[in-house]
Design an enzyme around this catalytic site. Sequence first.
Site, PDB file in Angstrom:
ATOM      1  N   GLU A 160      -7.658  -2.363  -2.164  1.00  0.00           N
ATOM      2  CA  GLU A 160      -6.670  -1.314  -1.482  1.00  0.00           C
ATOM      3  C   GLU A 160      -5.786  -0.381  -2.136  1.00  0.00           C
ATOM      4  O   GLU A 160      -5.371   1.032  -1.955  1.00  0.00           O
ATOM      5  CB  GLU A 160      -6.032  -2.154  -0.362  1.00  0.00           C
ATOM      6  N   HIS A 192      -7.827  -0.437   6.024  1.00  0.00           N
ATOM      7  CA  HIS A 192      -8.260  -1.476   6.744  1.00  0.00           C
ATOM      8  C   HIS A 192      -9.124  -2.595   6.704  1.00  0.00           C
ATOM      9  O   HIS A 192      -9.795  -2.060   5.398  1.00  0.00           O
ATOM     10  CB  HIS A 192      -8.942  -1.098   7.832  1.00  0.00           C
ATOM     11  N   ASP A 220      -9.462   0.403  14.719  1.00  0.00           N
ATOM     12  CA  ASP A 220     -10.342   0.656  13.784  1.00  0.00           C
ATOM     13  C   ASP A 220     -11.573   1.582  13.346  1.00  0.00           C
ATOM     14  O   ASP A 220     -12.378   1.007  13.292  1.00  0.00           O
ATOM     15  CB  ASP A 220     -10.097  -0.716  13.060  1.00  0.00           C
ATOM     16  N   ASN A 276       0.685  -1.794  -0.138  1.00  0.00           N
ATOM     17  CA  ASN A 276      -0.128   0.001   0.349  1.00  0.00           C
ATOM     18  C   ASN A 276       1.083   1.252  -0.129  1.00  0.00           C
ATOM     19  O   ASN A 276       0.135   1.852  -0.672  1.00  0.00           O
ATOM     20  CB  ASN A 276      -0.695  -0.165   1.042  1.00  0.00           C
ATOM     21  N   LEU A 295      -1.998   2.831  18.059  1.00  0.00           N
ATOM     22  CA  LEU A 295      -1.261   4.334  18.953  1.00  0.00           C
ATOM     23  C   LEU A 295      -1.997   4.572  19.638  1.00  0.00           C
ATOM     24  O   LEU A 295      -3.372   4.686  19.831  1.00  0.00           O
ATOM     25  CB  LEU A 295      -1.296   5.196  17.218  1.00  0.00           C
TER      26      LEU A 295
HETATM   27  C1  GRF Z   1      -3.332  -4.443   4.081  1.00  0.00           C
HETATM   28  O1  GRF Z   1      -4.174  -5.396   3.952  1.00  0.00           O
HETATM   29  C2  GRF Z   1      -3.853  -3.830   4.851  1.00  0.00           C
HETATM   30  O2  GRF Z   1      -4.830  -3.063   4.855  1.00  0.00           O
HETATM   31  C3  GRF Z   1      -3.754  -3.939   6.476  1.00  0.00           C
HETATM   32  O3  GRF Z   1      -2.370  -5.036   6.622  1.00  0.00           O
HETATM   33  C4  GRF Z   1      -1.929  -5.247   4.388  1.00  0.00           C
HETATM   34  C5  GRF Z   1      -0.523  -4.060   4.505  1.00  0.00           C
HETATM   35  O4  GRF Z   1      -0.731  -4.685   3.422  1.00  0.00           O
HETATM   36  N1  GRF Z   1      -3.704  -3.295   7.364  1.00  0.00           N
HETATM   37  P1  GRF Z   1       1.065  -3.854   3.130  1.00  0.00           P
HETATM   38  O5  GRF Z   1       1.903  -4.117   3.961  1.00  0.00           O
HETATM   39  O6  GRF Z   1       0.402  -2.808   2.092  1.00  0.00           O
HETATM   40  O7  GRF Z   1       1.176  -4.632   1.384  1.00  0.00           O
END
Ligand code: GRF
Length: 199
Positions: free
Chosen positions: A173, A108, A144, A15, A92
Amino acid sequence: MSQRVAILISGSGSNMVSLARSMVGDHPARPCLVLSNRPGAGGLTRAAEMGIPTAVVDNRASDRAGFEAALQAALADARPDWIALAGFMRILSADFVAAHAGRIVNIHPSLLPKYRGLDTHARALAAGEAEAVCTVHEVTPALDDGPILGQARVPVLPDDTPETLAARVLVMEHRLYPLVLRRLCEGQRAPVTLPYSPA
Ligand code: GRF
């Protein structure tokens, strides 16, 4: 002058990469720091390859107060306008969140407020959900939680395992988070819904 985005990670940082790649051209922001609480996080290498400053604040090196003080110091140096949590696996404190109120966002992999916490895909499958969802939300002190800024829906297929479903959600995502970040940088907080299309 561009807005500055610090991206906090714990793992592979896929991400983070999608956010960083989006911050080019006429985008109003640029990445100023990729910070991991895990020294070996794969995302650190990927960030360095993209020319983004990196930092490690190892949560195992101190207690929570010490960890957050070190985190604050690293962020003070980077002077971010926005803090994007991207697979950052630490909770946090309310004080930390208050210090950056309204400027921390998280992704999330569920239809919040359903399935907060871990193992979201396994729980969604066990509940017989027909769709899985990912959510970008403002971070508030509760886990969350916080105002929803964007969501994307993904179909659940008959043979799905938590792994296959996670992979399908992750594709969305990578589209949703950059879209929401850009909207935020442009002053738009109204929730956005991204339609599903396969990779
Ligand atoms: C993602 O599925 C995100 O939604 C969750 O952890 C994962 C992280 O994946 N919080 P990356 O490290 O971005 O590949």
